[in-house]
Design a protein around this motif. Sequence first.
Motif, PDB file in Angstrom:
ATOM      1  N   ILE A 145      -4.007   8.516   2.999  1.00  0.00           N
ATOM      2  CA  ILE A 145      -3.830   9.940   2.730  1.00  0.00           C
ATOM      3  C   ILE A 145      -4.020  10.711   4.037  1.00  0.00           C
ATOM      4  N   THR A 146      -3.061  11.621   4.315  1.00  0.00           N
ATOM      5  CA  THR A 146      -3.098  12.470   5.519  1.00  0.00           C
ATOM      6  C   THR A 146      -3.196  13.917   5.100  1.00  0.00           C
ATOM      7  N   LEU A 147      -4.078  14.661   5.758  1.00  0.00           N
ATOM      8  CA  LEU A 147      -4.179  16.103   5.529  1.00  0.00           C
ATOM      9  C   LEU A 147      -3.137  16.798   6.410  1.00  0.00           C
ATOM     10  N   THR A 148      -2.211  17.513   5.791  1.00  0.00           N
ATOM     11  CA  THR A 148      -1.204  18.259   6.549  1.00  0.00           C
ATOM     12  C   THR A 148      -1.772  19.595   6.990  1.00  0.00           C
ATOM     13  N   ASP A 149      -1.156  20.125   8.072  1.00  0.00           N
ATOM     14  CA  ASP A 149      -1.701  21.323   8.714  1.00  0.00           C
ATOM     15  C   ASP A 149      -1.268  22.585   8.002  1.00  0.00           C
ATOM     16  N   VAL A 150      -2.161  23.545   7.957  1.00  0.00           N
ATOM     17  CA  VAL A 150      -1.878  24.921   7.540  1.00  0.00           C
ATOM     18  C   VAL A 150      -2.431  25.835   8.625  1.00  0.00           C
ATOM     19  N   ASP A 157     -10.942  20.092   6.119  1.00  0.00           N
ATOM     20  CA  ASP A 157     -10.367  20.641   7.349  1.00  0.00           C
ATOM     21  C   ASP A 157      -9.664  19.527   8.122  1.00  0.00           C
ATOM     22  N   ARG A 158      -8.358  19.729   8.388  1.00  0.00           N
ATOM     23  CA  ARG A 158      -7.606  18.743   9.156  1.00  0.00           C
ATOM     24  C   ARG A 158      -8.126  18.625  10.574  1.00  0.00           C
ATOM     25  N   GLU A 159      -8.548  19.759  11.143  1.00  0.00           N
ATOM     26  CA  GLU A 159      -9.053  19.723  12.506  1.00  0.00           C
ATOM     27  C   GLU A 159     -10.348  18.908  12.622  1.00  0.00           C
ATOM     28  N   ALA A 160     -11.071  18.748  11.500  1.00  0.00           N
ATOM     29  CA  ALA A 160     -12.282  17.912  11.505  1.00  0.00           C
ATOM     30  C   ALA A 160     -11.952  16.455  11.259  1.00  0.00           C
ATOM     31  N   ARG A 161     -11.104  16.157  10.275  1.00  0.00           N
ATOM     32  CA  ARG A 161     -10.663  14.793  10.005  1.00  0.00           C
ATOM     33  C   ARG A 161      -9.288  14.863   9.354  1.00  0.00           C
ATOM     34  N   GLU A 162      -8.376  14.032   9.845  1.00  0.00           N
ATOM     35  CA  GLU A 162      -6.980  14.142   9.414  1.00  0.00           C
ATOM     36  C   GLU A 162      -6.560  12.995   8.493  1.00  0.00           C
ATOM     37  N   HIS A 163      -7.049  11.764   8.700  1.00  0.00           N
ATOM     38  CA  HIS A 163      -6.575  10.599   7.949  1.00  0.00           C
ATOM     39  C   HIS A 163      -7.707   9.993   7.106  1.00  0.00           C
ATOM     40  N   TYR A 164      -7.332   9.520   5.901  1.00  0.00           N
ATOM     41  CA  TYR A 164      -8.274   8.888   4.971  1.00  0.00           C
ATOM     42  C   TYR A 164      -7.590   7.655   4.379  1.00  0.00           C
ATOM     43  N   ALA A 165      -8.390   6.560   4.211  1.00  0.00           N
ATOM     44  CA  ALA A 165      -7.909   5.346   3.551  1.00  0.00           C
ATOM     45  C   ALA A 165      -8.675   5.192   2.233  1.00  0.00           C
ATOM     46  N   ARG A 218      -7.059  12.622  -6.994  1.00  0.00           N
ATOM     47  CA  ARG A 218      -7.259  14.044  -6.760  1.00  0.00           C
ATOM     48  C   ARG A 218      -8.311  14.235  -5.675  1.00  0.00           C
ATOM     49  N   THR A 219      -8.285  15.483  -5.097  1.00  0.00           N
ATOM     50  CA  THR A 219      -9.308  15.818  -4.097  1.00  0.00           C
ATOM     51  C   THR A 219     -10.644  16.017  -4.798  1.00  0.00           C
ATOM     52  N   ALA A 220     -11.709  15.510  -4.187  1.00  0.00           N
ATOM     53  CA  ALA A 220     -13.051  15.640  -4.759  1.00  0.00           C
ATOM     54  C   ALA A 220     -13.898  16.653  -3.996  1.00  0.00           C
ATOM     55  N   LEU A 221     -13.412  17.113  -2.827  1.00  0.00           N
ATOM     56  CA  LEU A 221     -14.108  18.142  -2.051  1.00  0.00           C
ATOM     57  C   LEU A 221     -13.141  19.283  -1.793  1.00  0.00           C
ATOM     58  N   PRO A 238       0.830  -1.215   0.000  1.00  0.00           N
ATOM     59  CA  PRO A 238       0.000   0.000   0.000  1.00  0.00           C
ATOM     60  C   PRO A 238       0.864   1.265   0.000  1.00  0.00           C
ATOM     61  N   PHE A 239       0.216   2.395  -0.245  1.00  0.00           N
ATOM     62  CA  PHE A 239       0.920   3.651  -0.441  1.00  0.00           C
ATOM     63  C   PHE A 239       0.521   4.656   0.634  1.00  0.00           C
ATOM     64  N   VAL A 240       1.438   5.643   0.843  1.00  0.00           N
ATOM     65  CA  VAL A 240       1.198   6.721   1.804  1.00  0.00           C
ATOM     66  C   VAL A 240       1.334   8.040   1.065  1.00  0.00           C
ATOM     67  N   ALA A 241       0.361   8.935   1.261  1.00  0.00           N
ATOM     68  CA  ALA A 241       0.364  10.234   0.582  1.00  0.00           C
ATOM     69  C   ALA A 241      -0.140  11.295   1.536  1.00  0.00           C
ATOM     70  N   ALA A 242       0.151  12.554   1.204  1.00  0.00           N
ATOM     71  CA  ALA A 242      -0.277  13.682   2.025  1.00  0.00           C
ATOM     72  C   ALA A 242      -0.680  14.821   1.118  1.00  0.00           C
ATOM     73  N   VAL A 243      -1.631  15.615   1.606  1.00  0.00           N
ATOM     74  CA  VAL A 243      -2.100  16.791   0.877  1.00  0.00           C
ATOM     75  C   VAL A 243      -2.466  17.855   1.907  1.00  0.00           C
ATOM     76  N   PRO A 244      -2.134  19.114   1.673  1.00  0.00           N
ATOM     77  CA  PRO A 244      -2.469  20.148   2.648  1.00  0.00           C
ATOM     78  C   PRO A 244      -3.989  20.279   2.797  1.00  0.00           C
ATOM     79  N   GLU A 245      -4.387  20.546   4.032  1.00  0.00           N
ATOM     80  CA  GLU A 245      -5.801  20.806   4.267  1.00  0.00           C
ATOM     81  C   GLU A 245      -6.203  22.097   3.559  1.00  0.00           C
ATOM     82  N   MET A 246      -7.472  22.263   3.396  1.00  0.00           N
ATOM     83  CA  MET A 246      -8.035  23.442   2.723  1.00  0.00           C
ATOM     84  C   MET A 246      -7.571  23.560   1.277  1.00  0.00           C
ATOM     85  N   SER A 247      -7.175  22.417   0.656  1.00  0.00           N
ATOM     86  CA  SER A 247      -6.731  22.456  -0.740  1.00  0.00           C
ATOM     87  C   SER A 247      -7.938  22.638  -1.661  1.00  0.00           C
ATOM     88  N   ALA A 248      -7.677  23.182  -2.849  1.00  0.00           N
ATOM     89  CA  ALA A 248      -8.731  23.436  -3.818  1.00  0.00           C
ATOM     90  C   ALA A 248      -9.211  22.116  -4.428  1.00  0.00           C
TER      91      ALA A 248
END
Length: 782
Positions: free
Chosen positions: A232-237, A201-209, A194-197, A139-149
Motif C-alpha cells: 500500500i502506497t500513500l498518494t500525495d495531496v 502523512d505521506r511525508e512521514a511514511r509513504e509505503h506499507y506492506a 481499511r485505514t485504521a489511523l 501479491p497485490f498493489v494498492a494506493a490510498v491518499p494521505e490524510m484519509s479519514a
Amino acid sequence: MLALSMSHIIMNQTKLANGETEVHHRPKRGWIWNQFFVLEEHIGPDAQYVGKLHSNSDKGDGSVRYILSGEGAGSIFIINEVTGDIHATESLDRERKAHYVLHAQAFDRNTEKPLEPMSEFIIKVQDINDNAPTFPDGPFVAAVPEMSALGTSVYQVTATDADDPTYGNSARVVYSILQGQPYFSVDPKTGVIRTALANMDREAREHYAVVIQAKDMAGQVGGLSGSTTINITLTDVNDNPPKFQQKNYQLYVPESAQVGKPVGKIKANDEDLGINAEIKYSLINPEGAAMFSIATDWDTREGIISLKKPLNYERKKTYTLQIEGVNTHVEPRFSYLGPFKDTATLKITVGDVDEAPVFSMDYYIMDVYENAQIGTEVGAVTARDPDSKNSPVRYFIDRGEHGEKYFNVDMDSGVIKITQSLDREDIPWHNITVMASEVDNPSLVSRVPVTVQVLDVNDNPPEINTDEEVIVCESLRPGQVIQTITAVDKDDFANGQRFSFSLPSGIPVNPNFTLKDNKDNTASISTRRRRFSQLVQELYELPVVVWDGGEPELSSTSTLTLRVCPCQRGGRLQTCQDKMGLLSSAGLSTGALIAILLCIVILLAIVVLFITLRRSKKEPLVISEEDIRENVVTYDDEGGGEEDTEAFDIIALRNPAAAEELKFRRDVRPERARQRNGPKRGYDSPPEPDQVDVQEFIKQRLVEADMDTSGPPYDSLQTYAFEGQGSPTGSISSLDSPGTHSEQDYNYLDDWGPEFEKLAELYGEDMNAAETDMAVAMTAAT
C-alpha cells in the motif's frame, strides 16, 4: 427387485418408459437410496467398503451373479459377484472427481439370464478438509491518499478454497491481518482492507506492506490457512505550503546586464509532489516590478529573475524586490493548515561598469539632393559617455558597410558629408553605420544606423513605354485608333508622371497616321487614310515626342515601328509573321535557320543544273521530211509527263499536212499571244477567227484525215486550240481605260462580304492615293 443397501438402509428403484424413476418403498427394508458415499483420502490397509447390491431373487444359495459396470468399475470399484458387496480399492480425491456413475445388474448363474433390469446409481466422494485457502493473484498493489479519514477503504482481497463449500466448514474462510497494524485493518468476512489511523502523512511514511491471512473451518482450531501481501502506497495531496529557506536574499547585478536576460534565480521548497508542489512566483512591490520580471521554471520550480529596463549605476545603485511564491493547486479541505504561499525579500545591488558611448537617438534618417556637390553636409550624429567621468567621444563609419564610398563622418563633430556624386535612380537609399568610442577606452564601441535618402532632381527625360511593334490592319478606315501609348520616367512622382505627347515639328505632315494627346498621360495613334497593303508597304515609322512636367521640363523623341498585317473582320489579327519569324517561333536557333537556308540553296542549284543539262540534250522540235514513224523510239520506262518530249511527239499522230501548217514550238510563246508585236522568226499568223467557220473547219480537217494515205494506219486524236469569237459588247473593266478616277465612294463594297474584298481593296488604294496627294498639296499650300 434389485436393491442397494448400506448398513441397514435398503434402496430400490425402477425406471419407467419415460425415463423417470419410480421408487418403491418397502417398510421392512427402510429408506431407499440412489447413491453411495465414499470418504476421500482413505489411507487404511484394507479396501474401503462402499455398499451392497441385493436382488429379491437371491435366495442365498449362490445362484445369483452380480455385475458392476460404469466409471471406475473393475479398477477403482470392485464387487463380490456372490454377495454383491462393493469396495473402493484406491484413495479418492474429491477435488479431482466428485462422483462416479455406475450400473448394476443381476444374472442367473445357471441360465445367464438377467434377473433384474440394469440399474444406475452414483457413488459420491465425501469431502474432507484437505485444501488450504489461496490467493491466486497475489501479491497485490494498492494506493490510498494521505490524510484519509479513519476507515477509508483501500483494497479487497478474496481467497479461494478447493474444498466442498456445501459440506461442513471446509471451505468457509475467515480473514485476519498478520502485519500492518495499527495502520490498517481487514474485514474478517469480506476481506476489505481499511485505514485504521486517521491523517496518515505521506511525508512521514509513504509505503506499507500489509500481510492478510485466510483460514478455513471458519477460523476454528485445526483449519488450514494461506496468506498474501498487499503493498500500500500513500498518494500525495497538497497539505504542505511552499516555504523559502530564508526571508532575505541579496544579488549583485552589473549595470551592463542586457535587458531581457536572466540575472538571478530564487526557489521556495514544497514537500509535496507533482502538481501539488507547483509554485508560481511574482513581484508584489511596484519598485521591483518596474525594473525586473520573474518567471517560473516548471521543471526546477525556480523563479527566474530577468531585467526589464537598462540599469544605470549613476542613477540608482540598489533595488528591493518583494517575491511571493504561491501553490497553483490548492485543496480547500486543507485550508486550515494555513495560506499556501510564502514571501521573501531580494535586495539587488547594481555594479558600476565602464560603458560605451550612447547616441542621442536609436537611429538617424537624413536626406540630400542627388545633384549636391561633393563635401555637402548631410547631417550629424551625437553620442556621449554615460559614465560619470564623461570621456570625449570619437566618430567613424563602419568600413564594412556598403555606404562607406559615398559618405564620411567628422571624427570630432559627427558631421556626415558626401564624398562622391549621388544618383537617386541608381541608389535611392543609403544605409550606413556610424560608430562611436571613448578616447580613454577605444575598445568600448557603440553603433547607430543612419539612413540617407537621396532626393530627386529632374535629370531624366521621359521615354515611350513600348518595345513592341504596332500592328496596323490592312482594312482600317480613316480616323480609327490603332494604339494607345504611355510614357515612363526614371524620376520620381514630383518631377514626372505628367506627360504630354505630339509629333515632331518642322517635318511634313504624316500622310498615314496622326497622334492625339489624351491629357491623361496617354496618347492615341490614329490612321489618316483608309486601307493599307502589306504588299505595297509593310513597315512604317512614326516619331513621337514626349515631355514630362518637371522643373526643368525634359523631353525625348522615340520612333515607333508600325507593321501592316492582314486582319479578319472585326480587327482580329490573322497573320503577321514572315517565314523567318515562323521558324523562330517554332523554336529554331539562328544557326539552325542558316543551315536550313544553305541546304535549300544547294538543292535549288542542283535542280537548276540538272534541268539545264537535260534541255541541252533535247532534239529540236522540227518535223523531218523523212517518214516520221521511223523516229518513234520506245523505252521500257515510265514517261515524263508533259515535260517528256524526247520519247514521242504527239504531232506524229496528226495529219502531216495539218502539222506543217500548225507546227508550233512548244518552248516558245504561241503566235496568237504575240499578235501585238507582230510575227517573229518567220512564223505565219494563223487565220483570224472571224474569217473561218469553226464547224466547216473541223469537217474539212476530218475529211483530210480520212483520205490521207500517208498518215498512220490507226485513228488519232486531233486537237485544235481555237478560241471563239469575242463579244460585240465592249469591256466593262476600267483597268485599261484612260481617264480620271471616279469620285464615287466605294465603302459599300466592305459590306458585300469576302467575295468583293479584293475589289474593295483596289478601289480603296486608288482613293487613298488621291487623298494622300490632296493632303500633300494642302500642306505645301499652307
